[in-house]
Scaffold this motif. Structure first.
Motif, PDB file in Angstrom:
ATOM      1  N   PRO A  65       0.828  -1.219   0.000  1.00 16.93           N
ATOM      2  CA  PRO A  65       0.000   0.000   0.000  1.00 16.93           C
ATOM      3  C   PRO A  65       0.851   1.253   0.000  1.00 16.93           C
ATOM      4  O   PRO A  65       1.968   1.266   0.523  1.00 16.93           O
ATOM      5  N   LEU A  66       0.328   2.314  -0.580  1.00 20.32           N
ATOM      6  CA  LEU A  66       1.049   3.578  -0.648  1.00 20.32           C
ATOM      7  C   LEU A  66       0.955   4.356   0.657  1.00 20.32           C
ATOM      8  O   LEU A  66       1.732   5.281   0.871  1.00 20.32           O
ATOM      9  N   PRO A 138      -4.920   1.430  -0.738  1.00 23.59           N
ATOM     10  CA  PRO A 138      -4.199   2.328  -1.648  1.00 23.59           C
ATOM     11  C   PRO A 138      -3.082   1.635  -2.428  1.00 23.59           C
ATOM     12  O   PRO A 138      -1.899   1.829  -2.161  1.00 23.59           O
ATOM     13  N   THR A 139      -3.475   0.839  -3.413  1.00 22.93           N
ATOM     14  CA  THR A 139      -2.509   0.185  -4.289  1.00 22.93           C
ATOM     15  C   THR A 139      -2.775   0.615  -5.724  1.00 22.93           C
ATOM     16  O   THR A 139      -3.899   1.027  -6.050  1.00 22.93           O
ATOM     17  N   PRO A 140      -1.774   0.549  -6.594  1.00 23.32           N
ATOM     18  CA  PRO A 140      -1.991   0.947  -7.991  1.00 23.32           C
ATOM     19  C   PRO A 140      -3.152   0.195  -8.652  1.00 23.32           C
ATOM     20  O   PRO A 140      -3.937   0.799  -9.399  1.00 23.32           O
TER      21      PRO A 140
END
Length: 232
Positions: A65-66, A138-140
Motif C-alpha cells: 500500500p502507498l 491504496p494500491t496501484p
C-alpha cells in the motif's frame, strides 16, 4: 501480458464497450436488430467484459500500500460507503434518470431526499463507493479499478443528462434546473438543507445494505469492513 497491463486493458475494454453501446452505436444497432435483441447483446457484452476485469483483478500479485489506512481513515471510508448506500437505495424509487415509463411524471415533482442532494444519486453512490475503497486499499491496481468505476459512473451521468434532455425534453431540463449534478451544490448555493433529509426507504434501506455488505466483505474472505472492524 503483464498482470497490470491486463487489468488496464480489460478496464478500458469494459468502459469503452459500455459507452460505445450506450451512445453512438445504440441507435443504429437497436434500429437494425430491434430494442429487445440489442439489450440482450448489450447485456452479454457488459457481463463478459466485467468478468474479464474481475479475472484480471484476481490475477494481480500482492502490492504494497502507498499509505497505512488507520482507524480514522477506515471510519471515514465506512461513513462514505454508508452515505453511498443511502444514495443508492434512495435512487431506486421515483428516479427520473432511470428508463422507467413514469420518468417524466417523476421529474415534475419537487426534488426531495437524495434527489435534493444530486439528480444522479445512484451513480454518485457507485463513485463514492469506489473512492472509499481506494482510500483504505491504496494500491496501484485498486486505483485503476476504483478509477474505472468512478469514471464510468460520473461520465455516464453526464451522458445521461444529454440523453434524457433529448428524450424527455422540457421535463428533464426543468428537473435539471431544480437539481444539481454535484452533491449538495444547490445547498451550498443557498437552497434549504432540510430538503436533503433522506426518506425512510433510503435511510433505513441504506443502513441495512451497508451493514449486510460490510458483513459479507469479511465473511467472503476479504478485508473486514464497516462496523465489523470494531465489533467483530
Amino acid at each position: 501480458m503483464q498482470p497490470m497491463s491486463l487489468l488496464v486493458t480489460t478496464c478500458v475494454l469494459f468502459v469503452g464497450t459500455h459507452f460505445a453501446l450506450s451512445h453512438p452505436l445504440r441507435a443504429p444497432l437497436a434500429g437494425r436488430m430491434g430494442e429487445r435483441a440489442f439489450l440482450i447483446i448489450y447485456s452479454i457484452v457488459a457481463i463478459a467484459t466485467f468478468i474479464m476485469v474481475v479475472q484480471a483483478w484476481r490475477g494481480m500479485p500482492p502490492e504494497p500500500p502507498l499509505w497505512v489506512a488507520g482507524d480514522a481513515l477506515w471510519a471515514f471510508a465506512s461513513l462514505l460507503v454508508l452515505f453511498a448506500s443511502v444514495l443508492f437505495m434512495g435512487s431506486l424509487i421515483g428516479n427520473p434518470a432511470l428508463p422507467a415509463p413514469n420518468a417524466a411524471f417523476a421529474a415534475q415533482g419537487a426534488p426531495r431526499g437524495v434527489y435534493a442532494i444530486t439528480r444522479h444519486p445512484m451513480m454518485w453512490g457507485f463513485a463514492l463507493w469506489a473512492f472509499a475503497h481506494a482510500l483504505v486499499m491504496p494500491t496501484p491496481a485498486q486505483f485503476i479499478l476504483s478509477g474505472m468505476i468512478a469514471f464510468l459512473a460520473l461520465a455516464g451521468s453526464a451522458g445521461q443528462d444529454v440523453k434524457k434532455a433529448r428524450l424527455m425534453g422540457d421535463s428533464w431540463r426543468h428537473w435539471a434546473a431544480r437539481t444539481s449534478f454535484v452533491p449538495f451544490a444547490r445547498q451550498l448555493g443557498g437552497a434549504p438543507w432540510g430538503d436533503t433529509l433522506p426518506r425512510p426507504h433510503a435511510l433505513f434501506g441504506g443502513i441495512v445494505l451497508w451493514i449486510a455488505a460490510t458483513w459479507a466483505h469479511g465473511a467472503l474472505g476479504y478485508m473486514v469492513a464497516g462496523i465489523w472492524r470494531w465489533i467483530g
